[in-house]
Motif scaffolding. Sequence first.
Motif, PDB file in Angstrom:
ATOM      1  N   PRO A   1      -4.971  -1.618  -7.599  1.00  0.00           N
ATOM      2  CA  PRO A   1      -3.803  -2.962  -7.618  1.00  0.00           C
ATOM      3  C   PRO A   1      -3.821  -3.589  -6.560  1.00  0.00           C
ATOM      4  O   PRO A   1      -4.541  -3.255  -5.557  1.00  0.00           O
ATOM      5  CB  PRO A   1      -2.640  -1.946  -7.884  1.00  0.00           C
ATOM      6  CG  PRO A   1      -2.896  -0.682  -6.986  1.00  0.00           C
ATOM      7  CD  PRO A   1      -4.331  -0.641  -7.297  1.00  0.00           C
ATOM      8  N   THR A   2      -3.079  -4.707  -6.355  1.00  0.00           N
ATOM      9  CA  THR A   2      -3.149  -5.464  -5.139  1.00  0.00           C
ATOM     10  C   THR A   2      -2.293  -4.656  -3.994  1.00  0.00           C
ATOM     11  O   THR A   2      -1.315  -4.189  -4.677  1.00  0.00           O
ATOM     12  CB  THR A   2      -2.574  -6.889  -5.291  1.00  0.00           C
ATOM     13  OG1 THR A   2      -1.483  -6.777  -5.825  1.00  0.00           O
ATOM     14  CG2 THR A   2      -3.479  -7.636  -6.408  1.00  0.00           C
ATOM     15  N   PHE A   3      -2.370  -4.933  -2.790  1.00  0.00           N
ATOM     16  CA  PHE A   3      -1.384  -4.446  -1.948  1.00  0.00           C
ATOM     17  C   PHE A   3       0.164  -4.944  -2.329  1.00  0.00           C
ATOM     18  O   PHE A   3       0.972  -4.041  -2.111  1.00  0.00           O
ATOM     19  CB  PHE A   3      -1.790  -4.786  -0.509  1.00  0.00           C
ATOM     20  CG  PHE A   3      -0.754  -4.220   0.557  1.00  0.00           C
ATOM     21  CD1 PHE A   3      -0.857  -2.893   0.785  1.00  0.00           C
ATOM     22  CD2 PHE A   3       0.071  -4.934   1.247  1.00  0.00           C
ATOM     23  CE1 PHE A   3      -0.087  -2.130   1.629  1.00  0.00           C
ATOM     24  CE2 PHE A   3       0.823  -4.300   2.009  1.00  0.00           C
ATOM     25  CZ  PHE A   3       0.740  -2.990   2.534  1.00  0.00           C
TER      26      PHE A   3
ATOM     27  N   PHE B   1       1.300  -2.850  -5.385  1.00  0.00           N
ATOM     28  CA  PHE B   1       1.523  -1.405  -4.811  1.00  0.00           C
ATOM     29  C   PHE B   1       2.826  -1.252  -4.046  1.00  0.00           C
ATOM     30  O   PHE B   1       3.789  -0.486  -4.445  1.00  0.00           O
ATOM     31  CB  PHE B   1       0.520  -1.003  -4.199  1.00  0.00           C
ATOM     32  CG  PHE B   1       0.532   0.518  -3.197  1.00  0.00           C
ATOM     33  CD1 PHE B   1       0.303   1.743  -3.923  1.00  0.00           C
ATOM     34  CD2 PHE B   1       0.940   0.421  -1.954  1.00  0.00           C
ATOM     35  CE1 PHE B   1       0.671   2.945  -3.478  1.00  0.00           C
ATOM     36  CE2 PHE B   1       1.352   1.728  -1.389  1.00  0.00           C
ATOM     37  CZ  PHE B   1       1.113   3.027  -1.939  1.00  0.00           C
ATOM     38  N   SER B   2       3.079  -2.410  -3.213  1.00  0.00           N
ATOM     39  CA  SER B   2       4.317  -2.312  -2.187  1.00  0.00           C
ATOM     40  C   SER B   2       5.666  -2.482  -3.189  1.00  0.00           C
ATOM     41  O   SER B   2       6.404  -1.817  -3.095  1.00  0.00           O
ATOM     42  CB  SER B   2       4.088  -3.401  -1.131  1.00  0.00           C
ATOM     43  OG  SER B   2       3.141  -3.147  -0.411  1.00  0.00           O
ATOM     44  N   GLN B   3       5.463  -3.578  -4.268  1.00  0.00           N
ATOM     45  CA  GLN B   3       6.523  -3.487  -5.005  1.00  0.00           C
ATOM     46  C   GLN B   3       6.833  -2.308  -5.699  1.00  0.00           C
ATOM     47  O   GLN B   3       8.195  -2.137  -5.805  1.00  0.00           O
ATOM     48  CB  GLN B   3       6.389  -4.982  -5.977  1.00  0.00           C
ATOM     49  CG  GLN B   3       6.322  -6.149  -5.104  1.00  0.00           C
ATOM     50  CD  GLN B   3       5.911  -7.278  -6.078  1.00  0.00           C
ATOM     51  OE1 GLN B   3       5.542  -7.181  -7.217  1.00  0.00           O
ATOM     52  NE2 GLN B   3       6.370  -8.634  -5.472  1.00  0.00           N
ATOM     53  N   GLN B   4       6.018  -1.735  -6.229  1.00  0.00           N
ATOM     54  CA  GLN B   4       6.275  -0.577  -7.190  1.00  0.00           C
ATOM     55  C   GLN B   4       6.641   0.615  -6.419  1.00  0.00           C
ATOM     56  O   GLN B   4       7.680   1.334  -6.963  1.00  0.00           O
ATOM     57  CB  GLN B   4       4.875  -0.161  -7.761  1.00  0.00           C
ATOM     58  CG  GLN B   4       4.930   1.358  -8.576  1.00  0.00           C
ATOM     59  CD  GLN B   4       5.951   0.881  -9.805  1.00  0.00           C
ATOM     60  OE1 GLN B   4       5.923  -0.135 -10.516  1.00  0.00           O
ATOM     61  NE2 GLN B   4       6.452   1.994 -10.137  1.00  0.00           N
ATOM     62  N   ALA B   5       6.172   0.754  -5.144  1.00  0.00           N
ATOM     63  CA  ALA B   5       6.755   1.659  -4.319  1.00  0.00           C
ATOM     64  C   ALA B   5       8.141   1.469  -3.831  1.00  0.00           C
ATOM     65  O   ALA B   5       9.087   2.328  -3.857  1.00  0.00           O
ATOM     66  CB  ALA B   5       5.852   2.042  -2.847  1.00  0.00           C
ATOM     67  N   ARG B   6       8.332   0.310  -3.547  1.00  0.00           N
ATOM     68  CA  ARG B   6       9.783   0.193  -3.100  1.00  0.00           C
ATOM     69  C   ARG B   6      10.812   0.143  -4.150  1.00  0.00           C
ATOM     70  O   ARG B   6      12.032   0.896  -4.011  1.00  0.00           O
ATOM     71  CB  ARG B   6      10.015  -1.321  -2.625  1.00  0.00           C
ATOM     72  CG  ARG B   6       9.468  -1.552  -1.322  1.00  0.00           C
ATOM     73  CD  ARG B   6       9.645  -2.679  -0.484  1.00  0.00           C
ATOM     74  NE  ARG B   6       8.944  -3.174   0.705  1.00  0.00           N
ATOM     75  CZ  ARG B   6       9.112  -2.383   1.949  1.00  0.00           C
ATOM     76  NH1 ARG B   6       9.698  -1.397   2.113  1.00  0.00           N
ATOM     77  NH2 ARG B   6       8.139  -2.571   3.029  1.00  0.00           N
ATOM     78  N   SER B   7      10.343   0.031  -5.478  1.00  0.00           N
ATOM     79  CA  SER B   7      11.243   0.134  -6.714  1.00  0.00           C
ATOM     80  C   SER B   7      11.563   1.554  -7.013  1.00  0.00           C
ATOM     81  O   SER B   7      12.446   1.839  -7.675  1.00  0.00           O
ATOM     82  CB  SER B   7      10.679  -0.722  -7.758  1.00  0.00           C
ATOM     83  OG  SER B   7       9.575   0.111  -8.418  1.00  0.00           O
TER      84      SER B   7
ATOM     85  N   CYS C   1      -2.481   5.027  -2.368  1.00  0.00           N
ATOM     86  CA  CYS C   1      -3.527   4.424  -3.241  1.00  0.00           C
ATOM     87  C   CYS C   1      -4.840   4.270  -2.294  1.00  0.00           C
ATOM     88  O   CYS C   1      -4.694   3.610  -1.182  1.00  0.00           O
ATOM     89  CB  CYS C   1      -3.140   2.993  -3.870  1.00  0.00           C
ATOM     90  SG  CYS C   1      -4.463   2.177  -4.816  1.00  0.00           S
ATOM     91  N   VAL C   2      -5.866   4.845  -2.495  1.00  0.00           N
ATOM     92  CA  VAL C   2      -7.148   4.461  -1.920  1.00  0.00           C
ATOM     93  C   VAL C   2      -7.561   3.267  -2.348  1.00  0.00           C
ATOM     94  O   VAL C   2      -7.984   2.810  -3.051  1.00  0.00           O
ATOM     95  CB  VAL C   2      -8.220   5.576  -2.248  1.00  0.00           C
ATOM     96  CG1 VAL C   2      -9.576   5.357  -1.249  1.00  0.00           C
ATOM     97  CG2 VAL C   2      -7.816   6.933  -1.872  1.00  0.00           C
ATOM     98  N   ALA C   3      -7.644   2.363  -1.155  1.00  0.00           N
ATOM     99  CA  ALA C   3      -8.002   0.749  -1.453  1.00  0.00           C
ATOM    100  C   ALA C   3      -9.409   0.704  -1.044  1.00  0.00           C
ATOM    101  O   ALA C   3     -10.310  -0.163  -1.714  1.00  0.00           O
ATOM    102  CB  ALA C   3      -7.337  -0.102  -0.344  1.00  0.00           C
TER     103      ALA C   3
END
Length: 92
Positions: A4-6, A9-15, A44-46
């Motif tokens: 995923p894009t960072f 990833f960030s939005q999902q994690a915050r949600s 997530c391994v980027a």
Amino acid sequence: MSTPTFETFSQQARSEGFDEIIVREWAPQLHLETHTHPFDVSACVARGEYWLTTGEEVLHLKAGDTFRLARNVPHAELYGPEGATVWVARAN
């Protein structure tokens, strides 16, 4: 598996209630002995690869792979020959 894009990833994690999102860069062949963290992790391994050991289980994680680790779970980390970039969401 596609990475995923960072931002995604960030939005999902915050949600999901994670309150800190960071990017970690790990050196090639770095080995971190067994330790714990006082926070829950979703990651997530980027880039690159590494091996995450919890008890008798060893996960070989590559770019695009995700994992979760509960707080205070003993684990060890071994990073591959190219090192790794890991996006880490923490729930403190």
